[in-house]
Design a protein around this motif. Structure first.
Motif, PDB file in Angstrom:
ATOM      1  N   UNK A  82       0.826  -1.200   0.000  1.00 42.38           N
ATOM      2  CA  UNK A  82       0.000   0.000   0.000  1.00 42.38           C
ATOM      3  C   UNK A  82       0.864   1.255   0.000  1.00 42.38           C
ATOM      4  N   UNK A  83       0.551   2.196  -0.878  1.00 39.34           N
ATOM      5  CA  UNK A  83       1.330   3.432  -0.944  1.00 39.34           C
ATOM      6  C   UNK A  83       0.785   4.378  -1.989  1.00 39.34           C
ATOM      7  N   UNK A  84       1.696   4.992  -2.738  1.00 39.88           N
ATOM      8  CA  UNK A  84       1.308   5.930  -3.782  1.00 39.88           C
ATOM      9  C   UNK A  84       2.120   5.685  -5.035  1.00 39.88           C
ATOM     10  N   UNK A  85       1.591   6.085  -6.189  1.00 37.94           N
ATOM     11  CA  UNK A  85       2.273   5.806  -7.445  1.00 37.94           C
ATOM     12  C   UNK A  85       2.251   6.970  -8.413  1.00 37.94           C
ATOM     13  N   UNK A  86       3.224   6.970  -9.292  1.00 34.07           N
ATOM     14  CA  UNK A  86       3.285   7.903 -10.412  1.00 34.07           C
ATOM     15  C   UNK A  86       3.327   7.096 -11.697  1.00 34.07           C
ATOM     16  N   UNK A  87       2.403   7.380 -12.605  1.00 30.75           N
ATOM     17  CA  UNK A  87       2.366   6.676 -13.871  1.00 30.75           C
ATOM     18  C   UNK A  87       2.654   7.593 -15.046  1.00 30.75           C
ATOM     19  N   UNK A  88       2.614   7.030 -16.247  1.00 32.52           N
ATOM     20  CA  UNK A  88       2.835   7.815 -17.448  1.00 32.52           C
ATOM     21  C   UNK A  88       4.270   8.274 -17.623  1.00 32.52           C
ATOM     22  N   UNK A  89       5.224   7.587 -16.993  1.00 27.40           N
ATOM     23  CA  UNK A  89       6.624   7.972 -17.094  1.00 27.40           C
ATOM     24  C   UNK A  89       7.261   7.397 -18.355  1.00 27.40           C
ATOM     25  N   UNK A  90       8.371   7.980 -18.753  1.00 28.88           N
ATOM     26  CA  UNK A  90       9.142   7.487 -19.893  1.00 28.88           C
ATOM     27  C   UNK A  90      10.623   7.636 -19.549  1.00 28.88           C
ATOM     28  N   UNK A  91      11.089   6.707 -18.718  1.00 29.31           N
ATOM     29  CA  UNK A  91      12.463   6.752 -18.224  1.00 29.31           C
ATOM     30  C   UNK A  91      13.248   5.611 -18.852  1.00 29.31           C
ATOM     31  N   UNK A 100      20.852  -6.982 -14.719  1.00 28.51           N
ATOM     32  CA  UNK A 100      20.015  -7.930 -15.437  1.00 28.51           C
ATOM     33  C   UNK A 100      18.538  -7.766 -15.190  1.00 28.51           C
ATOM     34  N   UNK A 101      18.113  -6.570 -14.817  1.00 28.56           N
ATOM     35  CA  UNK A 101      16.684  -6.338 -14.537  1.00 28.56           C
ATOM     36  C   UNK A 101      15.802  -6.542 -15.768  1.00 28.56           C
ATOM     37  N   UNK A 102      16.333  -6.308 -16.945  1.00 33.22           N
ATOM     38  CA  UNK A 102      15.593  -6.594 -18.167  1.00 33.22           C
ATOM     39  C   UNK A 102      14.637  -5.524 -18.637  1.00 33.22           C
ATOM     40  N   UNK A 103      14.433  -4.478 -17.876  1.00 34.62           N
ATOM     41  CA  UNK A 103      13.515  -3.424 -18.293  1.00 34.62           C
ATOM     42  C   UNK A 103      14.079  -2.649 -19.478  1.00 34.62           C
ATOM     43  N   UNK A 104      13.201  -2.329 -20.423  1.00 37.27           N
ATOM     44  CA  UNK A 104      13.596  -1.498 -21.562  1.00 37.27           C
ATOM     45  C   UNK A 104      13.000  -0.101 -21.480  1.00 37.27           C
ATOM     46  N   UNK A 105      11.995   0.065 -20.621  1.00 34.22           N
ATOM     47  CA  UNK A 105      11.375   1.366 -20.422  1.00 34.22           C
ATOM     48  C   UNK A 105      10.670   1.358 -19.082  1.00 34.22           C
ATOM     49  N   UNK A 106      10.847   2.415 -18.291  1.00 31.30           N
ATOM     50  CA  UNK A 106      10.172   2.546 -17.006  1.00 31.30           C
ATOM     51  C   UNK A 106       8.964   3.460 -17.182  1.00 31.30           C
ATOM     52  N   UNK A 107       7.793   2.946 -16.816  1.00 32.17           N
ATOM     53  CA  UNK A 107       6.551   3.703 -17.005  1.00 32.17           C
ATOM     54  C   UNK A 107       5.869   4.090 -15.695  1.00 32.17           C
ATOM     55  N   UNK A 108       6.159   3.347 -14.606  1.00 32.58           N
ATOM     56  CA  UNK A 108       5.456   3.573 -13.340  1.00 32.58           C
ATOM     57  C   UNK A 108       6.401   3.351 -12.171  1.00 32.58           C
ATOM     58  N   UNK A 109       6.296   4.228 -11.172  1.00 35.26           N
ATOM     59  CA  UNK A 109       7.041   4.057  -9.928  1.00 35.26           C
ATOM     60  C   UNK A 109       6.055   4.139  -8.769  1.00 35.26           C
ATOM     61  N   UNK A 110       6.075   3.106  -7.917  1.00 39.23           N
ATOM     62  CA  UNK A 110       5.212   3.053  -6.737  1.00 39.23           C
ATOM     63  C   UNK A 110       6.085   3.120  -5.489  1.00 39.23           C
ATOM     64  N   UNK A 111       5.587   3.809  -4.463  1.00 34.31           N
ATOM     65  CA  UNK A 111       6.307   3.901  -3.191  1.00 34.31           C
ATOM     66  C   UNK A 111       5.383   3.448  -2.068  1.00 34.31           C
ATOM     67  N   UNK A 112       5.837   2.488  -1.269  1.00 34.55           N
ATOM     68  CA  UNK A 112       5.074   2.011  -0.112  1.00 34.55           C
ATOM     69  C   UNK A 112       5.790   2.457   1.154  1.00 34.55           C
ATOM     70  N   UNK A 113       5.095   3.208   2.017  1.00 36.38           N
ATOM     71  CA  UNK A 113       5.768   3.809   3.170  1.00 36.38           C
ATOM     72  C   UNK A 113       6.160   2.846   4.279  1.00 36.38           C
ATOM     73  N   UNK A 114       5.537   1.697   4.386  1.00 34.12           N
ATOM     74  CA  UNK A 114       5.875   0.748   5.448  1.00 34.12           C
ATOM     75  C   UNK A 114       5.574  -0.652   4.935  1.00 34.12           C
ATOM     76  N   UNK A 115       6.458  -1.578   5.208  1.00 34.36           N
ATOM     77  CA  UNK A 115       6.212  -2.943   4.736  1.00 34.36           C
ATOM     78  C   UNK A 115       5.569  -3.740   5.880  1.00 34.36           C
ATOM     79  N   UNK A 116       6.240  -4.708   6.437  1.00 37.05           N
ATOM     80  CA  UNK A 116       5.619  -5.568   7.444  1.00 37.05           C
ATOM     81  C   UNK A 116       6.022  -5.219   8.872  1.00 37.05           C
TER      82      UNK A 116
END
Length: 369
Positions: free
Chosen positions: A263-272, A328-344
């Motif tokens: 659970x957190x917040x996200x930014x979409x529509x990126x072109x990184x 070796x992450x394999x990504x060719x384009x980054x479109x979305x970044x999500x941030x979760x403020x606390x895990x478990x």
């Protein structure tokens, strides 16, 4: 023009009862006034008249370039008997009004109206400068642009592509072939003011600038809620302005005690481009220590889950965290970044009742640094 009745529905209904039961009451004598004037007639700053849009309840004021806007005293004309907050002549900080307008509230009788006011000094910028595949590094403070082109490039005949402030006129024109063997001056003309950028082009290895994705000030895409967290805001007042993060605004989200780990917040529509950017810097301020998770989504590979610890010694203070994509992450384009403020960390803590997290200054950093 939009007006607002100050009285809530319950008070209005109560007034109706009084009208029927007490003919000589204040209400019976016309205490509920719905035709009072709550318009701002004029709004002037340092002798410059603002443009008032009565349909949108907005006011825009453009002052001469380089005018400081952090302590200004507007002169405001309103109807006789009305009041305004902030008061006419009161010193007001408009330094962030371009992103977060200052609200002026006019009250008169039972009505009020609110105007979103933007005051800024006239400014024009070159926002992008590229030659071929190479992107220039722009310093808006110094108004300089530095760019490297591949070795062996003929500097005397280059055609840059430019992006700049809408409505400005630029000289030399965008796309014009020029000799960059020496510094070239570009001049922007906007609202009768001029702005110059010095452009230097040299042969060399590509210099990749930092990429600001969010900073709460002039780069403010809207964060959206991921999962069941609530009360997310893309422009929230910085709760701890200090040397680590001295900006006025940040993003904010409330995390409930039983929210899912992601659970957190996200930014979409990126072109990184992940071939250029594999590291991500993020300012974080939390009320509870523990991991912060960044989830990176895009094309070419599955989602990448990165965790960095927000330490106990920094609770209630800003801490700069850096997240790095694995080899070796394999990504060719980054479109979305999500941030979760606390895990478990607090999932089963009976004393944890939720907390607010703040984040700011999300910047993609070049891979080679």
């Amino acid at each position: 023009m939009r007006y607002n009745v100050l009285l809530k529905l319950t008070a209005f209904l109560f007034a109706g009862v009084l009208l029927n039961s007490c003919e000589e009451s204040e209400w019976g004598n016309g205490g509920l006034e719905l035709d009072t004037d709550v318009q701002i007639k004029s709004f002037t700053v340092d002798g410059v008249e603002g443009e008032i849009n009565q349909d949108e309840n907005s006011i825009s004021v453009y002052l001469p370039k380089d005018t400081e806007v952090n302590a200004l005293s507007p002169q405001v004309e309103i109807a006789e008997g009305a009041t305004i907050t902030p008061s006419a002549g009161e010193t007001t900080d408009f330094s962030s009004s371009e992103q977060s307008p200052v609200v002026f509230r006019v009250e008169n009788g039972n009505l009020f109206s609110e105007y979103n006011v933007t005051v800024q000094s006239i400014n024009a910028k070159i926002t992008s400068f590229t030659i071929g595949e190479r992107q220039g590094v722009i310093d808006h403070e110094a108004r300089t642009i530095n760019l490297t082109v591949p070795f062996g490039t003929d500097l005397t005949q280059l055609e840059p592509d430019l992006e700049y402030t809408d409505g400005a006129v630029i000289s030399p024109a965008a796309g014009e072939s020029l000799d960059f063997s020496s510094t070239v001056i570009y001049t922007l003309t906007f609202m009768e003011e001029t702005f110059e950028y010095s452009v230097t082009v040299e042969e060399g290895e590509e210099v990749i600038p930092d990429l600001v994705i969010y900073n709460g000030e002039d780069v403010v895409p809207s964060w959206w809620t991921v999962g069941s967290a609530g009360d997310i805001a893309s422009k929230f007042e910085n709760p701890q302005v200090d040397g680590i993060n001295a900006t006025s605004y940040c993003a904010s989200i409330w995390r409930n005690p039983q929210d899912d780990p992601w659970t957190g917040g996200g930014l979409g529509g990126l072109d990184v481009d992940p071939s250029k950017y594999v590291r991500f810097s993020l300012m974080v301020l939390k009320e509870v220590a523990g991991d912060v998770q960044m989830e990176i989504q895009g094309e070419g590979a599955g989602n990448q889950y990165l965790k960095v610890n927000y330490t106990a010694e920094n609770v209630g203070k800003w801490q700069q965290l850096e997240f790095t994509l694995p080899e070796g992450h394999g990504l060719t384009k980054i479109t979305t970044i999500l941030v979760a403020p606390q895990i478990d960390d607090t999932k089963n803590d009976p004393d944890f009742f939720g907390h607010r997290m703040y984040w700011d200054q999300l910047v993609a950093l070049p891979a080679g640094e």
